[in-house]
Design a protein around this motif. Sequence first.
Motif, PDB file in Angstrom:
ATOM      1  N   MET A 180       0.829  -1.189   0.000  1.00 56.26           N
ATOM      2  CA  MET A 180       0.000   0.000   0.000  1.00 56.26           C
ATOM      3  C   MET A 180       0.870   1.248   0.000  1.00 56.26           C
ATOM      4  N   ALA A 181       0.656   2.097  -0.942  1.00 59.38           N
ATOM      5  CA  ALA A 181       1.458   3.303  -1.069  1.00 59.38           C
ATOM      6  C   ALA A 181       1.271   4.239   0.117  1.00 59.38           C
ATOM      7  N   SER A 182       0.088   4.233   0.734  1.00 57.78           N
ATOM      8  CA  SER A 182      -0.174   5.131   1.855  1.00 57.78           C
ATOM      9  C   SER A 182       0.677   4.802   3.083  1.00 57.78           C
ATOM     10  N   ASN A 183       1.179   3.574   3.164  1.00 57.67           N
ATOM     11  CA  ASN A 183       2.015   3.171   4.292  1.00 57.67           C
ATOM     12  C   ASN A 183       3.482   3.503   4.071  1.00 57.67           C
ATOM     13  N   ARG A 184       3.834   3.921   2.883  1.00 56.46           N
ATOM     14  CA  ARG A 184       5.228   4.203   2.557  1.00 56.46           C
ATOM     15  C   ARG A 184       5.698   5.496   3.224  1.00 56.46           C
ATOM     16  N   LEU A 185       6.883   5.452   3.783  1.00 51.10           N
ATOM     17  CA  LEU A 185       7.450   6.654   4.387  1.00 51.10           C
ATOM     18  C   LEU A 185       7.955   7.590   3.294  1.00 51.10           C
ATOM     19  N   THR A 186       7.901   8.880   3.572  1.00 52.00           N
ATOM     20  CA  THR A 186       8.445   9.847   2.628  1.00 52.00           C
ATOM     21  C   THR A 186       9.971   9.857   2.762  1.00 52.00           C
ATOM     22  N   ASP A 187      10.629  10.407   1.769  1.00 52.06           N
ATOM     23  CA  ASP A 187      12.088  10.542   1.835  1.00 52.06           C
ATOM     24  C   ASP A 187      12.499  11.365   3.050  1.00 52.06           C
ATOM     25  N   ALA A 188      11.739  12.399   3.365  1.00 55.31           N
ATOM     26  CA  ALA A 188      12.058  13.245   4.524  1.00 55.31           C
ATOM     27  C   ALA A 188      11.945  12.450   5.827  1.00 55.31           C
ATOM     28  N   GLN A 189      10.944  11.581   5.922  1.00 54.29           N
ATOM     29  CA  GLN A 189      10.787  10.761   7.124  1.00 54.29           C
ATOM     30  C   GLN A 189      11.932   9.760   7.258  1.00 54.29           C
ATOM     31  N   ILE A 190      12.331   9.153   6.147  1.00 48.74           N
ATOM     32  CA  ILE A 190      13.452   8.208   6.167  1.00 48.74           C
ATOM     33  C   ILE A 190      14.734   8.935   6.569  1.00 48.74           C
ATOM     34  N   ALA A 191      14.967  10.109   5.995  1.00 50.11           N
ATOM     35  CA  ALA A 191      16.170  10.892   6.314  1.00 50.11           C
ATOM     36  C   ALA A 191      16.186  11.277   7.788  1.00 50.11           C
ATOM     37  N   ALA A 192      15.041  11.671   8.321  1.00 51.27           N
ATOM     38  CA  ALA A 192      14.966  12.063   9.724  1.00 51.27           C
ATOM     39  C   ALA A 192      15.268  10.880  10.637  1.00 51.27           C
ATOM     40  N   GLU A 193      14.720   9.720  10.313  1.00 55.35           N
ATOM     41  CA  GLU A 193      14.960   8.534  11.137  1.00 55.35           C
ATOM     42  C   GLU A 193      16.417   8.084  11.039  1.00 55.35           C
ATOM     43  N   ALA A 194      16.990   8.110   9.848  1.00 54.85           N
ATOM     44  CA  ALA A 194      18.395   7.733   9.679  1.00 54.85           C
ATOM     45  C   ALA A 194      19.295   8.680  10.459  1.00 54.85           C
ATOM     46  N   THR A 195      19.020   9.975  10.380  1.00 49.34           N
ATOM     47  CA  THR A 195      19.807  10.972  11.102  1.00 49.34           C
ATOM     48  C   THR A 195      19.693  10.762  12.608  1.00 49.34           C
ATOM     49  N   ARG A 196      18.476  10.463  13.070  1.00 48.54           N
ATOM     50  CA  ARG A 196      18.259  10.215  14.501  1.00 48.54           C
ATOM     51  C   ARG A 196      19.050   8.996  14.966  1.00 48.54           C
ATOM     52  N   ARG A 197      19.013   7.927  14.197  1.00 52.26           N
ATOM     53  CA  ARG A 197      19.743   6.714  14.593  1.00 52.26           C
ATOM     54  C   ARG A 197      21.252   6.946  14.626  1.00 52.26           C
ATOM     55  N   LEU A 198      21.762   7.679  13.652  1.00 52.38           N
ATOM     56  CA  LEU A 198      23.195   7.971  13.638  1.00 52.38           C
ATOM     57  C   LEU A 198      23.582   8.858  14.822  1.00 52.38           C
ATOM     58  N   ALA A 199      22.701   9.788  15.187  1.00 51.92           N
ATOM     59  CA  ALA A 199      22.981  10.680  16.320  1.00 51.92           C
ATOM     60  C   ALA A 199      23.028   9.901  17.636  1.00 51.92           C
ATOM     61  N   TRP A 200      22.238   8.850  17.747  1.00 53.97           N
ATOM     62  CA  TRP A 200      22.196   8.056  18.979  1.00 53.97           C
ATOM     63  C   TRP A 200      23.330   7.046  19.066  1.00 53.97           C
ATOM     64  N   ASP A 201      24.009   6.777  17.971  1.00 53.78           N
ATOM     65  CA  ASP A 201      25.081   5.787  17.959  1.00 53.78           C
ATOM     66  C   ASP A 201      26.376   6.432  18.457  1.00 53.78           C
ATOM     67  N   ALA A 202      26.841   5.995  19.606  1.00 54.84           N
ATOM     68  CA  ALA A 202      28.045   6.569  20.213  1.00 54.84           C
ATOM     69  C   ALA A 202      29.291   6.353  19.355  1.00 54.84           C
ATOM     70  N   ALA A 203      29.258   5.378  18.448  1.00 57.61           N
ATOM     71  CA  ALA A 203      30.413   5.096  17.593  1.00 57.61           C
ATOM     72  C   ALA A 203      30.582   6.133  16.484  1.00 57.61           C
ATOM     73  N   ILE A 204      29.522   6.859  16.167  1.00 58.72           N
ATOM     74  CA  ILE A 204      29.551   7.825  15.071  1.00 58.72           C
ATOM     75  C   ILE A 204      29.728   9.233  15.640  1.00 58.72           C
ATOM     76  N   PRO A 205      30.802   9.940  15.249  1.00 61.62           N
ATOM     77  CA  PRO A 205      30.996  11.308  15.741  1.00 61.62           C
ATOM     78  C   PRO A 205      29.827  12.211  15.310  1.00 61.62           C
ATOM     79  N   PRO A 206      29.369  13.083  16.190  1.00 62.85           N
ATOM     80  CA  PRO A 206      28.259  13.983  15.847  1.00 62.85           C
ATOM     81  C   PRO A 206      28.562  14.795  14.590  1.00 62.85           C
ATOM     82  N   GLY A 207      27.618  14.813  13.681  1.00 62.23           N
ATOM     83  CA  GLY A 207      27.756  15.605  12.462  1.00 62.23           C
ATOM     84  C   GLY A 207      28.702  15.035  11.425  1.00 62.23           C
ATOM     85  N   ALA A 208      29.229  13.836  11.643  1.00 57.92           N
ATOM     86  CA  ALA A 208      30.215  13.275  10.712  1.00 57.92           C
ATOM     87  C   ALA A 208      29.600  12.769   9.415  1.00 57.92           C
ATOM     88  N   VAL A 209      28.309  12.424   9.446  1.00 60.71           N
ATOM     89  CA  VAL A 209      27.668  11.809   8.283  1.00 60.71           C
ATOM     90  C   VAL A 209      26.483  12.646   7.834  1.00 60.71           C
TER      91      VAL A 209
END
Length: 76
Positions: A1-30
Motif C-alpha cells: 500500500m502506497a499510503s504506508n510508505r514513508l516519505t524521503d524526509a521521514q526516512i532521512a529524519a529517522e536515519a539521522t536520529r539513529r546515527l545521532a544516537w550511535d556513540a560510535a559515530i561522531p556527531p555531524g560526521a555523516v
Amino acid sequence: MASNRLTDAQIAAEATRRLAWDAAIPPGAVLVKVARGRITLSGELQHEAQRTAMLEDVRRLFGVTGIVDRTVVTTG
C-alpha cells in the motif's frame, strides 16, 4: 500500500536520529540524503568500525530501497 510508505524526509529524519544516537559515530560526521527511498551517506569517518556501525544503523530502516556509501575513512 502506497499510503504506508514513508516519505524521503521521514526516512532521512529517522536515519539521522539513529546515527545521532550511535556513540560510535561522531556527531555531524555523516550527511544523510534520501531520494526515492535510496539513502546516500557522505562525510568523513575515522575508523572502518564507524562505517560498519553507520551502515548497520540505516540498513534495516523501513522504506529504504538502497544505500549509497560515499563516506571516507581517514585512518585505520
